[in-house]
Design a protein around this motif. Structure first.
Motif, PDB file in Angstrom:
ATOM      1  N   ARG A  69      -3.131   7.279   1.076  1.00 44.56           N
ATOM      2  CA  ARG A  69      -4.458   7.846   0.803  1.00 44.56           C
ATOM      3  C   ARG A  69      -4.466   9.359   0.939  1.00 44.56           C
ATOM      4  NH1 ARG A  69      -8.289   3.546   4.034  1.00 44.56           N
ATOM      5  NH2 ARG A  69      -8.544   2.017   2.333  1.00 44.56           N
ATOM      6  N   PRO A  87      -1.587  -1.818   6.086  1.00 46.32           N
ATOM      7  CA  PRO A  87      -2.265  -0.616   6.595  1.00 46.32           C
ATOM      8  C   PRO A  87      -1.340   0.575   6.773  1.00 46.32           C
ATOM      9  CG  PRO A  87      -2.985  -2.562   7.799  1.00 46.32           C
ATOM     10  CD  PRO A  87      -1.839  -2.993   6.940  1.00 46.32           C
ATOM     11  N   GLU A 146      -2.790   3.831   4.763  1.00 45.75           N
ATOM     12  CA  GLU A 146      -3.227   5.017   5.509  1.00 45.75           C
ATOM     13  C   GLU A 146      -2.461   6.262   5.085  1.00 45.75           C
ATOM     14  OE1 GLU A 146      -2.583   3.878   9.527  1.00 45.75           O
ATOM     15  OE2 GLU A 146      -4.133   2.318   9.512  1.00 45.75           O
ATOM     16  N   ARG A 147      -1.166   6.125   4.869  1.00 46.23           N
ATOM     17  CA  ARG A 147      -0.348   7.279   4.519  1.00 46.23           C
ATOM     18  C   ARG A 147      -0.558   7.707   3.063  1.00 46.23           C
ATOM     19  NH1 ARG A 147       1.976   4.740   8.653  1.00 46.23           N
ATOM     20  NH2 ARG A 147       3.378   5.869  10.076  1.00 46.23           N
TER      21      ARG A 147
END
Length: 455
Positions: A235, A228, A232-233
């Motif tokens: 994307r 994750p 998250e970064r």
């Protein structure tokens, strides 16, 4: 390796003196250790805590070096010698490597990660060798000095360079990737290594992501798609990316896995369910292989021939090295480095092995884990599947915490040592023919010394 005249070098780095007298002189390769000078080398002296390399410049040239760098702050350089005066030797080394890389046609693959980067590098180099002339980082030459030396050792006809990028703090990966300018980069995973310096896994993730700063335009990022902190970064970035992992949402994932005592059979979704055999222990290494496969695919290597490359993988030392001990036991030496993530993978590997008389797990301290180091060792002690492992032996003060946690579970066959001779003696009394013994620890614990005494 680099071959350039001093006139050409003057155009590659910032030089502080007049080189016209020696402008046609050619250097071949670079060396930072005056004891290992080869004919034609450029000697690069560094100022260390105990020694100053500038003291050996004259001797290096006598021993065959064509020329030497000289830091301006080191005082007046020797007269009438081919000396290149620079502001800073390290900066000059890095600038020279950056310039040399830009002059060559080779594509560069950069690989980083908390665990698995060396194995991924080795597998990627083997896969790429199916189609290209490949060079790779040797040993642990993955630092601010090692990476430039690796680049400067690259033959001019090299087609692909596979570079490992290590770090201990913020900004270090960024420095390396700007030197290498890779076309493809890989982040194997985010673990707990370097928590002491970076404070959190979030900090580690951010530091590893620095690798994309030097990525060429339209270059590819390959990363573990089940982390994750990366997902998250990434994307939020405008970057071309592909993922590997166990789950179907990844670009590549395994469609079958079957391990035995010598490796793992696997197939993937992008290889039309063709089965491969990875002759390296541990299912986690299938993940490393899939990351390498995405690299090879990006560079147009036909993966149908991947088995040939996997059969020929040459792993860097002390990473799942398997040897026979004096009593006929199988010894698995994975003691080059350790973090909670890689230690859990090693424990899973030992627990999964079948067909052995006894399974013996030898764990040393995991270093550089910051203020929570004791808690991490306790977690590992609680993680060990004691019903699957006959003996647990630890070495070091932190690993003692691990042993204490394991002993609390009532196994009865967990032993802790602070002395290697005592550890060796107990192991010799315990180990029998047909056993398997796995060693895992941080490099600083030097558990290979124990391995050697069992041979």
């Amino acid at each position: 390796m680099i071959k350039r005249t001093l006139k050409q070098i003057e155009n590659m780095i910032t030089v502080q003196n007049d080189l016209s007298t020696f402008s046609s002189l050619e250097i071949e390769g670079v060396c930072i250790d005056s004891r290992r000078i080869e004919k034609g080398n450029l000697f690069i002296p560094f100022k260390g805590e105990r020694m100053d390399g500038h003291e050996f410049v004259h001797q290096a040239i006598e021993d065959g070096a064509s020329a030497a760098l000289w830091e301006k702050s080191a005082g007046e350089p020797p007269a009438n010698l081919p000396i290149i005066v620079v502001d800073n030797s390290l900066q000059a080394l890095q600038d020279l490597a950056r310039s040399y890389r830009q002059q060559l046609n080779a594509k560069v693959v950069g690989i980083t990660g908390s665990n698995g980067k060396t194995t991924t590098k080795d597998i990627a180099a083997s896969l790429l060798s199916l189609q290209y002339k490949v060079q790779k980082t040797e040993g642990n030459y993955n630092s601010h000095i090692g990476l430039p030396l690796t680049i400067l050792g690259m033959e001019e006809n090299t087609e692909v360079m596979v570079l490992e990028m290590g770090m201990s703090g913020k900004g270090e990966i960024a420095e390396l990737t700007h030197i290498a300018s890779p076309e493809v980069v890989v982040i194997t995973n985010i673990g707990e290594s370097h928590l002491q310096d970076l404070g959190s896994r979030e900090g580690i993730a951010q530091a590893k992501l620095e690798i994309i700063e030097g990525l060429t335009e339209s270059g590819l990022l390959v990363y573990f798609g089940e982390e994750p902190l990366l997902v998250e970064r990434i994307r939020s970035l405008s970057i071309r990316a592909e993922t590997f992992g166990k789950e179907k949402g990844n670009t590549i994932f395994p469609t079958s896995l079957e391990a035995n005592q010598k490796g793992t059979f696997f197939s993937t979704n992008i290889t039309k369910n063709q089965s491969f055999f990875l002759p390296i222990l541990g299912e986690h290494n299938v993940l490393n292989t899939m990351a390498a496969m995405l690299v090879a695919k990006e560079l147009d290597v036909h993966l149908e021939q991947a088995q040939q490359a996997l059969d020929n993988v040459r792993l860097t030392g002390m990473r799942l090295e398997t040897v026979k001990g004096a009593k006929g036991e199988t010894i698995i030496n994975d003691a080059y480095n350790a973090s909670p993530t890689s230690t859990r993978a090693a424990i899973d590997l030992l627990a999964s092995l079948k067909g052995y008389h006894q399974k013996v797990l030898v764990l040393g301290d995991m270093l550089e884990l910051g203020t929570e180091e004791e808690a991490f060792h306790t977690e590992i002690g609680n993680y060990i599947p004691l019903e699957e492992i006959d003996y647990v032996m630890t070495y070091g003060p932190l690993a003692e915490k691990l042993a204490e946690a394991a002993n609390m579970r009532g196994h009865g066959k967990v032993f802790s040592f602070q002395n290697k001779e005592e550890l060796v003696q107990r192991m010799k009394e315990t180990i029998q023919f047909g056993d398997v013994v796995l060693f895992k620890a941080s490099r600083g614990m030097k558990l290979e010394e124990v391995v050697e005494k069992l041979m």
